[in-house]
Write a protein that holds these residues in place. Sequence first.
Motif, mmCIF file in Angstrom:
data_model
loop_
_atom_site.group_PDB
_atom_site.id
_atom_site.type_symbol
_atom_site.label_atom_id
_atom_site.label_comp_id
_atom_site.label_asym_id
_atom_site.label_seq_id
_atom_site.Cartn_x
_atom_site.Cartn_y
_atom_site.Cartn_z
ATOM 1 N N GLY A 38 10.016 4.743 9.633
ATOM 2 C CA GLY A 38 8.878 4.104 8.978
ATOM 3 C C GLY A 38 7.987 3.351 9.949
ATOM 4 N N GLN A 39 8.612 2.654 10.895
ATOM 5 C CA GLN A 39 7.834 1.942 11.907
ATOM 6 C C GLN A 39 7.098 2.935 12.794
ATOM 7 N N LEU A 40 7.719 4.063 13.070
ATOM 8 C CA LEU A 40 7.062 5.088 13.880
ATOM 9 C C LEU A 40 5.850 5.653 13.147
ATOM 10 N N ILE A 41 5.963 5.858 11.856
ATOM 11 C CA ILE A 41 4.833 6.336 11.052
ATOM 12 C C ILE A 41 3.700 5.312 11.061
ATOM 13 N N GLN A 42 4.049 4.028 11.074
ATOM 14 C CA GLN A 42 3.043 2.971 11.084
ATOM 15 C C GLN A 42 2.433 2.749 12.465
ATOM 16 N N SER A 81 0.845 -1.193 0.000
ATOM 17 C CA SER A 81 0.000 0.000 0.000
ATOM 18 C C SER A 81 0.886 1.250 0.000
ATOM 19 N N THR A 82 0.296 2.368 -0.324
ATOM 20 C CA THR A 82 1.044 3.620 -0.394
ATOM 21 C C THR A 82 1.685 3.960 0.947
ATOM 22 N N ALA A 116 6.511 4.517 4.312
ATOM 23 C CA ALA A 116 7.230 4.102 5.515
ATOM 24 C C ALA A 116 8.582 3.486 5.157
ATOM 25 N N ALA A 117 8.621 2.680 4.100
ATOM 26 C CA ALA A 117 9.890 2.084 3.681
ATOM 27 C C ALA A 117 10.869 3.161 3.218
ATOM 28 N N THR A 172 6.550 -4.556 4.116
ATOM 29 C CA THR A 172 5.710 -5.761 4.136
ATOM 30 C C THR A 172 4.753 -5.803 5.323
ATOM 31 N N TYR A 173 4.694 -4.754 6.116
ATOM 32 C CA TYR A 173 3.821 -4.714 7.293
ATOM 33 C C TYR A 173 2.363 -4.794 6.881
ATOM 34 N N GLN A 174 1.614 -5.680 7.545
ATOM 35 C CA GLN A 174 0.204 -5.871 7.205
ATOM 36 C C GLN A 174 -0.749 -5.417 8.296
ATOM 37 N N GLY A 175 -0.262 -5.084 9.446
ATOM 38 C CA GLY A 175 -1.138 -4.645 10.527
ATOM 39 C C GLY A 175 -1.565 -5.790 11.407
ATOM 40 N N GLU A 176 -2.049 -5.448 12.595
ATOM 41 C CA GLU A 176 -2.450 -6.469 13.562
ATOM 42 C C GLU A 176 -3.802 -7.081 13.239
#
Length: 77
Positions: free
Chosen positions: A23-27, A6-7, A12-13, A69-73
């Motif tokens: 990037g992790q902080l933004i997520q 996703s955008t 984030a990457a 590649t983060y998909q969320g919880e």
Amino acid sequence: MTRQGSTGNVIAALCNVFFPGLGQLIQGRPLAALIFAIVCVGGYALWWLVVPAIIAAVFQIWAIIDAATYQGENSLR
């Protein structure tokens, strides 16, 4: 940021390219951001020892891939 590619994940990457962990902080993952930032900044600060810099580079690449590649919880894999 619910699916891979996703955008938000791309942004984030890209943030991780400039500062590891951003990037992790933004997520919304502050613990992962803190770990990536500490390892990378500490490793790059000890660049003259070579091995910490290599470890930091590996962690920065890992942070970029993790953010992309983060998909969320709440999403199903």
